[in-house]
Design a protein around this motif. Structure first.
Motif, PDB file in Angstrom:
ATOM      1  N   THR A  14       0.871  -1.178   0.000  1.00 28.91           N
ATOM      2  CA  THR A  14       0.000   0.000   0.000  1.00 28.91           C
ATOM      3  C   THR A  14       0.903   1.221   0.000  1.00 28.91           C
ATOM      4  O   THR A  14       1.895   1.256   0.725  1.00 28.91           O
ATOM      5  N   LYS A  15       0.556   2.199  -0.797  1.00 25.79           N
ATOM      6  CA  LYS A  15       1.319   3.445  -0.817  1.00 25.79           C
ATOM      7  C   LYS A  15       1.008   4.237   0.450  1.00 25.79           C
ATOM      8  O   LYS A  15      -0.108   4.188   0.971  1.00 25.79           O
ATOM      9  N   VAL A  16       1.994   4.981   0.928  1.00 29.34           N
ATOM     10  CA  VAL A  16       1.827   5.826   2.107  1.00 29.34           C
ATOM     11  C   VAL A  16       2.280   7.233   1.743  1.00 29.34           C
ATOM     12  O   VAL A  16       3.394   7.427   1.268  1.00 29.34           O
ATOM     13  N   LEU A  17       1.393   8.187   1.946  1.00 25.85           N
ATOM     14  CA  LEU A  17       1.705   9.595   1.737  1.00 25.85           C
ATOM     15  C   LEU A  17       1.717  10.258   3.101  1.00 25.85           C
ATOM     16  O   LEU A  17       0.706  10.255   3.815  1.00 25.85           O
ATOM     17  N   ILE A  18       2.854  10.806   3.487  1.00 27.20           N
ATOM     18  CA  ILE A  18       2.980  11.493   4.761  1.00 27.20           C
ATOM     19  C   ILE A  18       2.999  12.987   4.477  1.00 27.20           C
ATOM     20  O   ILE A  18       3.881  13.477   3.762  1.00 27.20           O
ATOM     21  N   LEU A  19       1.999  13.685   4.985  1.00 30.59           N
ATOM     22  CA  LEU A  19       1.920  15.132   4.799  1.00 30.59           C
ATOM     23  C   LEU A  19       2.527  15.797   6.030  1.00 30.59           C
ATOM     24  O   LEU A  19       1.981  15.706   7.126  1.00 30.59           O
ATOM     25  N   ARG A  20       3.670  16.433   5.829  1.00 30.30           N
ATOM     26  CA  ARG A  20       4.361  17.100   6.924  1.00 30.30           C
ATOM     27  C   ARG A  20       3.972  18.563   6.950  1.00 30.30           C
ATOM     28  O   ARG A  20       4.169  19.287   5.994  1.00 30.30           O
ATOM     29  N   LEU A  37      13.455   3.536   3.657  1.00 26.85           N
ATOM     30  CA  LEU A  37      13.123   2.133   3.925  1.00 26.85           C
ATOM     31  C   LEU A  37      12.228   1.526   2.863  1.00 26.85           C
ATOM     32  O   LEU A  37      12.250   0.318   2.636  1.00 26.85           O
ATOM     33  N   SER A  38      11.412   2.351   2.226  1.00 29.36           N
ATOM     34  CA  SER A  38      10.485   1.875   1.204  1.00 29.36           C
ATOM     35  C   SER A  38      10.296   2.963   0.157  1.00 29.36           C
ATOM     36  O   SER A  38       9.238   3.603   0.089  1.00 29.36           O
ATOM     37  N   PRO A  39      11.331   3.199  -0.664  1.00 27.43           N
ATOM     38  CA  PRO A  39      11.277   4.331  -1.604  1.00 27.43           C
ATOM     39  C   PRO A  39      10.160   4.252  -2.640  1.00 27.43           C
ATOM     40  O   PRO A  39       9.699   5.285  -3.123  1.00 27.43           O
ATOM     41  N   ASP A  40       9.684   3.052  -2.943  1.00 25.78           N
ATOM     42  CA  ASP A  40       8.604   2.922  -3.925  1.00 25.78           C
ATOM     43  C   ASP A  40       7.224   3.145  -3.312  1.00 25.78           C
ATOM     44  O   ASP A  40       6.259   3.391  -4.030  1.00 25.78           O
ATOM     45  N   ASP A  41       7.133   3.026  -1.987  1.00 27.24           N
ATOM     46  CA  ASP A  41       5.821   3.048  -1.348  1.00 27.24           C
ATOM     47  C   ASP A  41       5.573   4.227  -0.416  1.00 27.24           C
ATOM     48  O   ASP A  41       4.432   4.526  -0.104  1.00 27.24           O
ATOM     49  N   ILE A  42       6.626   4.886   0.071  1.00 26.89           N
ATOM     50  CA  ILE A  42       6.446   5.978   1.031  1.00 26.89           C
ATOM     51  C   ILE A  42       6.924   7.287   0.429  1.00 26.89           C
ATOM     52  O   ILE A  42       8.036   7.370  -0.084  1.00 26.89           O
TER      53      ILE A  42
END
Length: 128
Positions: A14-20, A37-42
């Protein structure tokens, strides 16, 4: 090699988008290095006026869920994960997280919560 050797990239499924939030210093954010750690997903994206307008205008892809402990949030154990393509996390203090979660484009997303079902139990007490 002079740097830290990282493990093989994780595949999250699952993709993860972190909005800072811009008031969260990048140097103090524990989310900043996660894409290593997960360049394709985070992905970590700074929440700014331009990005806020883009989301309000274009929305986010179908299957995007917001992790935010609102009253209408579904416990993570009950989320139909086969329908989830991306989870959005907000990296900020509580005072700023609500403004991000309620902004146009974000407010319409289905919501999930981790942990307790009581929002008041999840928000830290005292000043942020």
């Amino acid at each position: 090699c002079s740097g830290l050797d990282l493990p093989p990239p994780l595949q999250l499924g699952t993709k993860v988008l972190i909005l800072r939030h811009p008031k969260e210093p990048e140097t103090k954010s524990s989310a900043t290095p996660l894409p290593l750690l997960s360049p394709d997903d985070i992905e970590v994206q700074e929440w700014n006026e331009a990005y806020e307008r883009q989301i309000a205008h274009e929305g986010l892809p179908f299957g995007t869920w917001l992790a935010y402990p609102s009253d209408d949030a579904i416990p993570a154990a009950e989320v139909p994960w086969q329908e989830v393509s991306r989870v959005v996390l907000i990296d900020s203090r509580w005072t700023h997280a609500k403004a991000v979660a309620m902004s146009p484009g974000m407010a319409e997303l289905p919501r999930l919560r981790f942990g307790s079902s009581n929002q008041a139990e999840q928000e830290p007490a005292g000043p942020s």
